[in-house]
Design a protein around this motif. Structure first.
Motif: not given
Ligand SMILES: Cc1ncc(C[n+]2csc(CCOP(=O)(O)OP(=O)(O)O)c2C)c(N)n1
Lengths: 318, 390
Positions: A47-50, A54, A63, A69, A71-72, A77, A106, B211
């Motif tokens: 999971a990845n933070a902005t 990202e 990608s 993976w 990202h939201s 995150a 993050g 992704t």
């Protein structure tokens, strides 16, 4: 149980983050990701933070990620990871084989500042994941603005240098203490210059049942103002000057994992970085002195904590 | 088809939703308490403690994290539910767009409550109307049994591979959330079978690494949004299928709109939510006394059932749209604006605002509003603020 990482040869040949992504040459964050994921099992979910990492690694329809993976948003995150953990648990309980390590990346902005609440909540609830804060000490994606992780005296576009102000006022937030106060089973600092130490810490963290945390220094050529080929050297100098001590906290017990017995002068780390150039003007001598003192005090504090917590909780089992 | 015998229970609206969520075989609930949604959260936590929930209950530290956890859970392929209200929905605002943009079939109950300041605990629709354009399917229930039924239906609708959109089930705080009504509960087994589905193909799976949440550019973003919009259109048809399927296990069907005496009426009130029942009672009373008035309840607000609304209003001699939310500075509220757009100026639409911040609307009020429409005191393109003290 976990295995210590001894040599390069034992690492998988598979590349978790493909080349061709759009991070800068010499970007510390991409090295953090590679070292972490090469130490982790191949079935990890990310999971990845902005942030820089990202936006530069997943630009539709491309990608760079050879791992599942997600990202939201910028600040969530840890909450997304909580949901992944809950989802995998629920599905496993329904008989589906869905047990995978969860690794979160993050930046310092997404961790020290806007993501702090989500992180705190997730740590307190005890979800099983490894949260990795890649700390480049500012909001680099939006153009080098200060964060709670920006060190004292550093220039950023929101802590500028002029007659009235000489870079960031106040010290860098003590992130690891905040994390440790959640009584997580494992938390540590790490540096890409000391990759065996970093990778062993990843394996140790993933062997725990519960939330674990890695705070990794991620030098940034653009924001710190040094030449791209010097990224690993910057990371090493941060450790060797005691500016960024390498230690871990396991079951409440502190331990310095890379003792620096005869530290280099902190100037050796600060001077090659354009973001600190003003500190070497005579009018800012006292600020430089404050930084020196903070670095010494912090290292002494961690050494003292190692002794005290060792006595209090018993010698740790490595 | 033969129907299971029904269990009849007296349940508060929130309890009925919680029971439907449990029966729907939810995998993950992530929620944060806020009046008047709290009973749902407490009830689900109680099920979890008793071991009856079946899934995981994540008691998060904020609504933003509630919906963020729903994102993570939904990405694993799990069935996901949350509930909120007012300030909580506003706090989720950023994530609402994220969930719909990522095409995650999250179902959320919204106990509608007005927004602060000043702080008030009671109902109006301004929370959901403020998030109207967030790409969520939006249903407004009229009573507790409908809340129960819609909860089950919405999982089916959202998870349909042709739809893959989140949905908000709206019901007015206290008026419905806390009202105790008779509910004919279904058995667990038919609900389970109704909602059976294969796990989604696209999910976080190391065997097939995808992704999710990539960045777009001006070259690609518009098309993502277009697909979302098309899925909304599709949802209108799938909604009908879902209702038919649900009728098979329950004998109950509501429609995207509910029309009472709309053909050839002198005045038709267009309304959404629990006050539709009030307006129907008012209309029935008036019709018994020789008048000819009707009510059109819009149950599915997004996607907007455009053709049905137009056809039900085509013969009405006068149309009044009623909004339980305000849009300061706008000619009228969101329900009125949609009705005006639907009718394309083929006939004038009068507009009334009512029930703001929980201000009660009685059957007598309903009759008065019909009367105002007939005598012409509602004309003009701006909303008339019914029931405000002057
Ligand atoms: C809620 C919200 N506020 C602001 C932003 C804008 N924004 C995107 S990335 C970012 C900074 C990221 O900084 P950091 O977490 O340190 O990661 P880095 O870019 O340095 O890798 C900001 C401010 C956003 N995306 N969302």
């Amino acid at each position: 149980m976990y295995e210590q990482v001894k040599g390069l040869k034992e690492l998988p040949a598979d590349e978790p983050l493909s080349p061709g992504h759009r991070l800068c040459p010499g970007c510390g964050a991409s090295i953090v990701v590679r070292q972490v994921l090469l130490a982790a099992p191949k079935d990890a979910i990310v999971a990845n933070a902005t942030g820089c990492l990202e936006v530069s690694t997943a630009i539709y329809p491309y990608s760079a990620w050879n791992r599942p993976w997600a990202h939201s948003a910028f600040e969530n995150a840890a909450a997304v990871a909580s949901g992944i953990d809950a989802g995998l648990k629920a599905l496993s309980r329904r008989g589906e084989a869905r047990e995978h390590p969860i690794i979160v990346f993050g930046g310092d902005g997404g961790t020290y500042d806007i993501g702090m609440q989500a992180l705190s909540g997730a740590l307190e609830r005890g979800h099983r994941f490894l949260y990795v804060c890649y700390d480049n000490e500012a909001y680099m994606n939006t153009g080098i603005q200060r964060s709670g992780g920006t060190p004292r005296g550093a220039w950023t576009t929101t802590t500028q240098v002029g007659p009235a102000m000489a870079g960031k006022q106040g010290s860098k937030k003590d992130l690891l203490s905040i994390v440790v106060s959640h009584r997580v089973p494992y938390a540590a600092t790490a540096s890409i210059s000391h990759w065996r130490d970093l990778m062993t810490k990843v394996r140790k963290a993933l062997s725990k049942d519960g939330p674990t945390f890695l705070h990794v220094l991620a030098p940034c050529t653009r924001g710190w103002r040094y030449d791209p080929e010097k990224t690993i050297r910057m990371a090493r100098l941060a450790v060797e000057t005691r500016f960024f001590p390498l230690y871990e906290v396991e079951g409440g017990v502190y331990r310095v994992t890379f003792p620096v017995t005869s530290p280099k002068p902190v100037e050796e780390y600060l001077k090659p970085q354009g973001r600190y150039s003003h500190l070497f003007h005579p009018e800012n001598a006292s600020e430089l002195e404050t930084i020196r003192k903070e670095v010494d005090d912090n290292y002494a504090r961690i050494e003292k904590l190692s002794q005290l917590t060792g006595q209090l909780y018993g010698q740790k089992t490595a | 088809m033969s129907l299971q015998p029904l269990r009849v229970a007296a349940l508060q609206g929130d309890e009925a939703v919680a029971e439907a969520v449990r029966q729907s075989g939810v995998d993950v609930v992530a929620a944060y308490p806020i009046t008047p949604q709290t009973i749902i959260v407490e009830k689900l936590a109680e099920y979890a403690a008793k071991g009856n929930l079946g899934g995981e209950f994540v008691s998060v530290e904020s609504e933003h994290s509630a919906l963020s956890a729903c994102v993570g859970a939904s990405l694993t392929g799990a069935r996901v539910f949350t509930a909120t209200s007012s300030q909580g929905l506003a706090y989720m605002h950023e994530m609402l767009y994220n969930v719909s943009g990522m095409r995650l079939p999250v179902v959320m109950a919204v106990a509608n409550r007005a927004l602060s300041a000043p702080l008030v605990l009671n109902a109006d629709h301004s929370d959901m109307m403020g998030s109207r354009d967030s790409g969520w399917i939006q249903v407004y229930a009229e009573n507790v049994e409908e809340m129960y039924d819609r909860t089950i239906q919405l999982f089916k609708l959202c998870e349909d591979p042709r739809v893959l959109l989140p949905a908000a089930l709206n019901f007015e705080g206290f008026i419905l959330s806390h009202d105790k009504e008779r509910v004919r509960l279904l058995d667990d087994e038919p609900v389970r079978r109704f909602l059976e589905r294969p796990r989604p193909r696209h999910r976080l799976d190391p065997a097939d690494p995808f992704t999710f949440g990539a960045m777009a550019t001006p070259e690609t973003y518009y098309e993502f949004r277009m697909q979302q919009s098309e899925a909304m259109e599709t949802a209108l048809h799938v909604f009908d299928e879902v209702e038919r399927g649900f009728e098979g296990i329950s004998g109950r069907r509501y429609g995207a709109v509910d029309a009472y005496n709309t053909d050839d009426a002198d005045v038709v009130m267009v309304i959404n939510g629990s006050a539709a029942g009030t307006m129907r009672a008012a209309a029935r009373g008036l019709n018994a006394a020789g008048e000819n008035v009707g009510v059109l309840s819009i149950k599915l607000f997004r996607p907007f059932p455009l053709e049905q609304v137009v056809s039900h209003l085509s013969r009405a001699r006068a149309v009044v749209a009623m909004d339980r939310s305000m849009s300061p500075g706008a000619p009228s509220g969101p329900v009125s604006e949609d009705v005006k757009a639907a009718l394309q100026a083929t006939k004038p639409v009068m507009s009334v605002v009512y029930g703001i911040g929980g201000r009660d609307l009685s059957t007598e009020d309903g009759k008065k509003i019909f009367g105002m429409a007939k005598e012409g005191s509602l004309s003009g393109s701006r909303s008339v603020m019914y029931g405000v003290k002057v």
